[in-house]
Enzyme design. Structure first.
Site, PDB file in Angstrom:
ATOM      1  N   SER A 124      -2.916  51.142  28.170  1.00  0.00           N
ATOM      2  CA  SER A 124      -4.016  50.876  27.249  1.00  0.00           C
ATOM      3  C   SER A 124      -5.323  51.330  27.866  1.00  0.00           C
ATOM      4  O   SER A 124      -5.493  51.289  29.106  1.00  0.00           O
ATOM      5  CB  SER A 124      -4.076  49.365  27.007  1.00  0.00           C
ATOM      6  OG  SER A 124      -5.303  49.009  26.417  1.00  0.00           O
ATOM      7  N   TYR A 148      -4.665  40.419  30.840  1.00  0.00           N
ATOM      8  CA  TYR A 148      -3.881  41.394  30.063  1.00  0.00           C
ATOM      9  C   TYR A 148      -4.086  42.800  30.634  1.00  0.00           C
ATOM     10  O   TYR A 148      -3.124  43.534  30.914  1.00  0.00           O
ATOM     11  CB  TYR A 148      -4.302  41.349  28.591  1.00  0.00           C
ATOM     12  CG  TYR A 148      -3.913  42.586  27.824  1.00  0.00           C
ATOM     13  CD1 TYR A 148      -2.579  42.856  27.538  1.00  0.00           C
ATOM     14  CD2 TYR A 148      -4.882  43.515  27.409  1.00  0.00           C
ATOM     15  CE1 TYR A 148      -2.214  44.015  26.863  1.00  0.00           C
ATOM     16  CE2 TYR A 148      -4.526  44.666  26.739  1.00  0.00           C
ATOM     17  CZ  TYR A 148      -3.197  44.916  26.474  1.00  0.00           C
ATOM     18  OH  TYR A 148      -2.850  46.065  25.816  1.00  0.00           O
ATOM     19  N   LYS A 152      -1.494  45.651  32.732  1.00  0.00           N
ATOM     20  CA  LYS A 152      -1.285  47.079  32.446  1.00  0.00           C
ATOM     21  C   LYS A 152      -1.568  47.918  33.693  1.00  0.00           C
ATOM     22  O   LYS A 152      -0.812  48.829  34.029  1.00  0.00           O
ATOM     23  CB  LYS A 152      -2.188  47.530  31.288  1.00  0.00           C
ATOM     24  CG  LYS A 152      -1.817  46.936  29.938  1.00  0.00           C
ATOM     25  CD  LYS A 152      -0.483  47.444  29.423  1.00  0.00           C
ATOM     26  CE  LYS A 152      -0.098  46.878  28.079  1.00  0.00           C
ATOM     27  NZ  LYS A 152       1.285  47.178  27.677  1.00  0.00           N
TER      28      LYS A 152
HETATM   29  N1  UFG Z   1     -15.024  43.334  16.381  1.00  0.00           N
HETATM   30  C1  UFG Z   1     -15.855  42.606  15.555  1.00  0.00           C
HETATM   31  N2  UFG Z   1     -15.315  41.585  14.852  1.00  0.00           N
HETATM   32  C2  UFG Z   1     -13.991  41.262  14.906  1.00  0.00           C
HETATM   33  C3  UFG Z   1     -13.156  42.019  15.749  1.00  0.00           C
HETATM   34  C4  UFG Z   1     -13.706  43.046  16.487  1.00  0.00           C
HETATM   35  O1  UFG Z   1     -17.050  42.873  15.472  1.00  0.00           O
HETATM   36  O2  UFG Z   1     -13.570  40.310  14.239  1.00  0.00           O
HETATM   37  C5  UFG Z   1     -15.584  44.477  17.137  1.00  0.00           C
HETATM   38  C6  UFG Z   1     -15.489  44.344  18.651  1.00  0.00           C
HETATM   39  O3  UFG Z   1     -16.598  43.670  19.166  1.00  0.00           O
HETATM   40  C7  UFG Z   1     -15.395  45.818  19.061  1.00  0.00           C
HETATM   41  C8  UFG Z   1     -14.669  46.495  17.908  1.00  0.00           C
HETATM   42  O4  UFG Z   1     -14.824  45.620  16.796  1.00  0.00           O
HETATM   43  O5  UFG Z   1     -16.687  46.369  19.149  1.00  0.00           O
HETATM   44  C9  UFG Z   1     -13.176  46.688  18.152  1.00  0.00           C
HETATM   45  O6  UFG Z   1     -12.599  45.443  18.547  1.00  0.00           O
HETATM   46  P1  UFG Z   1     -11.026  45.235  18.605  1.00  0.00           P
HETATM   47  O7  UFG Z   1     -10.772  43.817  18.969  1.00  0.00           O
HETATM   48  O8  UFG Z   1     -10.388  45.755  17.375  1.00  0.00           O
HETATM   49  O9  UFG Z   1     -10.567  46.212  19.786  1.00  0.00           O
HETATM   50  P2  UFG Z   1     -11.007  46.221  21.316  1.00  0.00           P
HETATM   51  O10 UFG Z   1     -11.596  47.564  21.577  1.00  0.00           O
HETATM   52  O11 UFG Z   1     -11.812  45.066  21.699  1.00  0.00           O
HETATM   53  O12 UFG Z   1      -9.606  46.044  22.032  1.00  0.00           O
HETATM   54  C10 UFG Z   1      -8.537  46.918  21.764  1.00  0.00           C
HETATM   55  C11 UFG Z   1      -7.238  46.169  21.936  1.00  0.00           C
HETATM   56  C12 UFG Z   1      -7.033  45.770  23.361  1.00  0.00           C
HETATM   57  C13 UFG Z   1      -7.129  46.966  24.219  1.00  0.00           C
HETATM   58  C14 UFG Z   1      -8.417  47.712  23.974  1.00  0.00           C
HETATM   59  C15 UFG Z   1      -8.366  49.009  24.711  1.00  0.00           C
HETATM   60  O13 UFG Z   1      -7.230  45.015  21.151  1.00  0.00           O
HETATM   61  O14 UFG Z   1      -5.752  45.214  23.520  1.00  0.00           O
HETATM   62  O15 UFG Z   1      -8.582  48.013  22.606  1.00  0.00           O
HETATM   63  O16 UFG Z   1      -9.554  49.653  24.700  1.00  0.00           O
HETATM   64  F1  UFG Z   1      -7.057  46.583  25.476  1.00  0.00           F
END
Ligand code: UFG
Length: 357
Positions: A124, A148, A152
């Site tokens: 990831s 997590y 990885k």
């Molecule tokens: N976000 C919101 N509201 C929400 C959910 C997310 O504003 O309800 C924002 C987050 O702050 C971020 C973006 O949307 O800016 C993406 O968030 P995600 O949770 O969809 O994804 P992340 O980039 O935080 O995490 C994902 C996976 C992880 C992995 C990571 C790798 O969930 O498991 O990408 O870069 F590790």
């Protein structure tokens, strides 16, 4: 000869099963269905018209897993199975270390014993932590910031050491950016249990009326509009990336690492607008506090995968939004409540429960 797919019923696993079957690979799925449903595999069979052998077992159960190696001719393993919720990993870190690391060691030990030394591993972009610069290359510094992510990273290191100990191994580590979207049939997609942690499943649950509004985590980042920027990749592009990676893994040896992303970043507000434009559904939202541990900007340099795997992501953010919405709107309760599709006549996969002795 078959490809063993661990965690094949999950979001990325099920989409990869389709692409493998379409390419003519025979596949065997091992899954404990702790965070997925067998119905996803019925639908994989329905989409492809092909058959899958499924073993319902936990990878920590090494005795049962060994029987899978004993009774099948396995050529390579694609190892998806693992726990993946960042928040849960902070609250229950031992569960994450035990599950993700021990299961990988068990599967590698069996692969070594049965001389199956071809592995594609689901890593990831989380291993890059809070990146200093973008786009992120495979050579960018790694620094996981939660249990997590550390699982990885530790597994990546274990796999590198495994190759050093035995140069016959061929290991490909795929660092995924943010997979969203769904198969264009609308039959399979992401089915998180409970309230989604990730952006797109949250948006689609708001769109379908199951959640009131999206909370946008922070609007003061140094980005185009202050909201977090990510590299969203269509899950079908990602799945196809696995087929290219597998082909290379089968033909070579060594350890190779690839970013799988699109190379483009979209902010949260841009994703909301793209979703509204693609679907015509309005997404109410409010801005809340930033989420601890979130990076401002994260997107990939994908030139290594393009050059060495001959793979590139092709689908647009519009495709991702349309396909996510088709899946969610056709399956408002995920895999559970769709009687027509649960009709047993459609079930072509076969589930084996390994006897204890
Ligand atoms: N976000 C919101 N509201 C929400 C959910 C997310 O504003 O309800 C924002 C987050 O702050 C971020 C973006 O949307 O800016 C993406 O968030 P995600 O949770 O969809 O994804 P992340 O980039 O935080 O995490 C994902 C996976 C992880 C992995 C990571 C790798 O969930 O498991 O990408 O870069 F590790």
């Amino acid at each position: 000869m078959a490809i063993l797919v661990t965690g094949g019923a999950g979001f990325i696993g099920s989409h990869t099963c389709i692409e493998l079957l379409n390419e003519g690979y025979e596949i065997i799925v091992v899954d404990n269905f702790s965070n997925s449903k067998p119905e996803s595999l019925n639908r994989v069979c329905e989409i492809t018209g092909k058959y899958i052998m499924i073993y319902h077992l936990d990878l920590l159960d090494s005795e049962s897993l060994e029987k899978v190696f004993l009774v099948n001719q396995i050529e390579a393993v694609i190892h998806f199975a693992g726990l993946k919720a960042v928040g849960e990993s902070i609250k229950d870190s031992l569960k994450y270390y035990k599950n993700n690391i021990t299961t990988t060691i068990i599967i590698c030990e069996l692969m070594q014993k049965y001389n199956v030394k071809k592995l594609v591993f689901s890593s990831s972009a989380t291993v890059y932590g809070l990146p200093d610069t973008v786009p992120i290359t495979e050579g960018s510094p790694v620094q996981a910031i939660n249990p997590y992510g550390r699982t990885k990273l530790m597994i990546e290191e274990i796999l590198q050491d495994l190759y050093i100990s035995d140069n016959e191994w061929s290991i490909t580590i795929l660092r995924y950016f943010n997979p969203i979207g769904a198969h264009e049939s609308g039959l399979i997609g992401e089915d998180p249990s409970g309230i989604p942690n990730n952006l797109m499943p949250y948006i689609t649950k708001v769109a379908v009326g199951q959640l009131k509004e999206l909370q946008i985590f922070g609007k003061s980042y140094s980005t185009v509009d202050g909201t977090g920027v990510r590299d969203y990749i269509h899950v079908v592009d990602l799945a196809i990336g696995h087929v290219f990676a597998l082909d290379k893994t089968l033909k070579t040896s060594g350890v190779k690492i690839y970013n799988l992303g699109t190379g483009k970043g979209y902010s949260v507000l841009e994703v909301v607008s793209a979703f509204e434009a693609a679907t015509g559904v309005k997404i109410p939202f409010k801005i809340t506090q930033p989420r601890t541990g979130d990076a401002a900007i994260c997107y990939a340099n994908t030139s290594k995968a393009e050059k060495e795997l001959n793979w590139i992501a092709k689908k647009s953010i519009q495709d991702m939004c349309e396909d996510s919405w088709r899946w969610q709107s056709h399956n408002p309760n995920g895999y559970t409540k769709n009687e027509e599709l649960e009709n047993p006549r459609l079930i072509r996969s076969e589930v084996f429960l390994m006897p204890k002795n």
